[in-house]
Scaffold this active site. Structure first.
Site, PDB file in Angstrom:
ATOM      1  N   HIS A   1     -92.131 -40.168  40.323  1.00  0.00           N
ATOM      2  CA  HIS A   1     -91.195 -39.080  39.984  1.00  0.00           C
ATOM      3  C   HIS A   1     -91.425 -37.864  40.864  1.00  0.00           C
ATOM      4  O   HIS A   1     -92.540 -37.604  41.285  1.00  0.00           O
ATOM      5  CB  HIS A   1     -91.411 -38.531  38.566  1.00  0.00           C
ATOM      6  CG  HIS A   1     -91.620 -39.514  37.492  1.00  0.00           C
ATOM      7  ND1 HIS A   1     -92.850 -39.787  36.969  1.00  0.00           N
ATOM      8  CD2 HIS A   1     -90.732 -40.277  36.820  1.00  0.00           C
ATOM      9  CE1 HIS A   1     -92.728 -40.676  36.004  1.00  0.00           C
ATOM     10  NE2 HIS A   1     -91.448 -41.013  35.898  1.00  0.00           N
TER      11      HIS A   1
ATOM     12  N   LYS B   1     -81.423 -55.605  41.221  1.00  0.00           N
ATOM     13  CA  LYS B   1     -81.319 -55.778  42.678  1.00  0.00           C
ATOM     14  C   LYS B   1     -82.279 -56.880  43.149  1.00  0.00           C
ATOM     15  O   LYS B   1     -81.940 -57.660  44.044  1.00  0.00           O
ATOM     16  CB  LYS B   1     -81.639 -54.472  43.400  1.00  0.00           C
ATOM     17  CG  LYS B   1     -80.559 -53.410  43.232  1.00  0.00           C
ATOM     18  CD  LYS B   1     -80.921 -52.192  44.059  1.00  0.00           C
ATOM     19  CE  LYS B   1     -79.988 -51.042  43.798  1.00  0.00           C
ATOM     20  NZ  LYS B   1     -80.366 -49.839  44.559  1.00  0.00           N
TER      21      LYS B   1
HETATM   22  C1  LIG Z   1     -76.376 -53.153  42.401  1.00  0.00           C
HETATM   23  C2  LIG Z   1     -76.366 -51.841  41.663  1.00  0.00           C
HETATM   24  C3  LIG Z   1     -77.608 -51.832  40.774  1.00  0.00           C
HETATM   25  C4  LIG Z   1     -76.400 -50.720  42.700  1.00  0.00           C
HETATM   26  O1  LIG Z   1     -76.624 -49.506  42.102  1.00  0.00           O
HETATM   27  P1  LIG Z   1     -75.856 -48.147  42.541  1.00  0.00           P
HETATM   28  O2  LIG Z   1     -76.432 -47.085  41.694  1.00  0.00           O
HETATM   29  O3  LIG Z   1     -74.394 -48.393  42.534  1.00  0.00           O
HETATM   30  O4  LIG Z   1     -76.213 -47.863  44.057  1.00  0.00           O
HETATM   31  P2  LIG Z   1     -77.610 -47.657  44.823  1.00  0.00           P
HETATM   32  O5  LIG Z   1     -77.433 -46.574  45.803  1.00  0.00           O
HETATM   33  O6  LIG Z   1     -78.766 -47.570  43.877  1.00  0.00           O
HETATM   34  O7  LIG Z   1     -77.741 -49.034  45.604  1.00  0.00           O
HETATM   35  C5  LIG Z   1     -76.826 -49.407  46.577  1.00  0.00           C
HETATM   36  C6  LIG Z   1     -77.422 -50.565  47.349  1.00  0.00           C
HETATM   37  O8  LIG Z   1     -77.684 -51.632  46.460  1.00  0.00           O
HETATM   38  C7  LIG Z   1     -77.741 -52.825  47.223  1.00  0.00           C
HETATM   39  N1  LIG Z   1     -77.036 -53.860  46.490  1.00  0.00           N
HETATM   40  C8  LIG Z   1     -75.729 -53.906  46.164  1.00  0.00           C
HETATM   41  N2  LIG Z   1     -75.462 -55.029  45.468  1.00  0.00           N
HETATM   42  C9  LIG Z   1     -76.644 -55.687  45.355  1.00  0.00           C
HETATM   43  C10 LIG Z   1     -77.028 -56.917  44.764  1.00  0.00           C
HETATM   44  N3  LIG Z   1     -76.156 -57.709  44.133  1.00  0.00           N
HETATM   45  N4  LIG Z   1     -78.312 -57.303  44.850  1.00  0.00           N
HETATM   46  C11 LIG Z   1     -79.222 -56.535  45.469  1.00  0.00           C
HETATM   47  N5  LIG Z   1     -78.916 -55.362  46.060  1.00  0.00           N
HETATM   48  C12 LIG Z   1     -77.645 -54.951  45.998  1.00  0.00           C
HETATM   49  C13 LIG Z   1     -77.132 -52.545  48.579  1.00  0.00           C
HETATM   50  O9  LIG Z   1     -78.187 -52.482  49.511  1.00  0.00           O
HETATM   51  C14 LIG Z   1     -76.515 -51.161  48.369  1.00  0.00           C
HETATM   52  O10 LIG Z   1     -76.554 -50.383  49.528  1.00  0.00           O
HETATM   53  P3  LIG Z   1     -75.320 -50.486  50.618  1.00  0.00           P
HETATM   54  O11 LIG Z   1     -74.062 -50.341  49.825  1.00  0.00           O
HETATM   55  O12 LIG Z   1     -75.573 -49.364  51.558  1.00  0.00           O
HETATM   56  O13 LIG Z   1     -75.419 -51.828  51.246  1.00  0.00           O
HETATM   57  C15 LIG Z   1     -75.074 -51.629  40.859  1.00  0.00           C
HETATM   58  O14 LIG Z   1     -74.056 -52.409  41.362  1.00  0.00           O
HETATM   59  C16 LIG Z   1     -75.108 -51.859  39.402  1.00  0.00           C
HETATM   60  O15 LIG Z   1     -75.154 -52.951  38.915  1.00  0.00           O
HETATM   61  N6  LIG Z   1     -75.047 -50.724  38.720  1.00  0.00           N
HETATM   62  C17 LIG Z   1     -74.965 -50.731  37.293  1.00  0.00           C
HETATM   63  C18 LIG Z   1     -74.793 -49.331  36.888  1.00  0.00           C
HETATM   64  C19 LIG Z   1     -74.380 -49.238  35.460  1.00  0.00           C
HETATM   65  O16 LIG Z   1     -74.245 -50.194  34.715  1.00  0.00           O
HETATM   66  N7  LIG Z   1     -74.179 -48.014  35.008  1.00  0.00           N
HETATM   67  C20 LIG Z   1     -73.800 -47.743  33.672  1.00  0.00           C
HETATM   68  C21 LIG Z   1     -74.792 -46.838  33.017  1.00  0.00           C
HETATM   69  S1  LIG Z   1     -74.674 -46.889  31.268  1.00  0.00           S
END
Ligand SMILES: CC(C)(COP(=O)(O)OP(=O)(O)OC[C@H]1O[C@@H](n2cnc3c(N)ncnc32)[C@H](O)[C@@H]1OP(=O)(O)O)[C@@H](O)C(=O)NCCC(=O)NCCS
Length: 123
Positions: free
Chosen positions: A104, A62
């Site tokens: 945590h 992020k």
């Molecule tokens: C960006 C990312 C890290 C968000 O994680 P998430 O767990 O889906 O969601 P979270 O609640 O932690 O975070 C959501 C917030 O991230 C922020 N966000 C989204 N895309 C972003 C980006 N490119 N850069 C920075 N912040 C970002 C937004 O503020 C979002 O909130 P909103 O939708 O209310 O605007 C996600 O897209 C990602 O890459 N997840 C990878 C997960 C993965 O690979 N899982 C497999 C496990 S083996």
């Protein structure tokens, strides 16, 4: 100069379920250096450590502004706790400095990553 900040909250139970369901979760998310540090942990600390590494990498992605994907992968960054317990960041995809912090509860891990570049960073 601050390039980016990222925060994340991860539920430890969800990570436990993912580890128990997918044998590849730990080698996919933790680098070999992190897996070596994990080997010294047991009980709740074991689950906190895995969960915090996952969360730290989400926070890092992020701060980069990319999310986890082609530009930032779980194996691109290591967060290794130093002798005092502070997570130190080893990575090569951002040329400046990365700072990390973890907290945590019994059920949750929260992490923050700040990326710094310019006069106080290394880029
Ligand atoms: C960006 C990312 C890290 C968000 O994680 P998430 O767990 O889906 O969601 P979270 O609640 O932690 O975070 C959501 C917030 O991230 C922020 N966000 C989204 N895309 C972003 C980006 N490119 N850069 C920075 N912040 C970002 C937004 O503020 C979002 O909130 P909103 O939708 O209310 O605007 C996600 O897209 C990602 O890459 N997840 C990878 C997960 C993965 O690979 N899982 C497999 C496990 S083996």
């Amino acid at each position: 100069m601050i390039k980016g900040i990222g925060i994340d909250i991860t539920e430890i139970k969800r990570v436990q379920a993912a580890v128990n369901k997918h044998a590849q979760f730990i080698p996919k998310v933790l680098t070999p250096a992190e897996q070596a540090q994990l080997e010294n942990l047991s009980g709740q600390r074991y689950w906190e450590y895995i969960s915090s590494r996952f969360s730290l990498k989400e926070s890092f992605s992020k701060a980069m502004g990319t999310g986890i994907g082609t530009q930032v992968g779980f194996q691109d960054i290591s967060f290794i706790n130093n002798d005092l317990g502070r997570p130190e960041v080893f990575q090569s995809i951002f040329s400046g400095r990365a700072h990390a912090s973890v907290s945590h509860t019994d059920q949750l891990v929260m992490t923050e990553v700040i990326l710094e570049e310019g006069s106080d960073g290394n880029s």
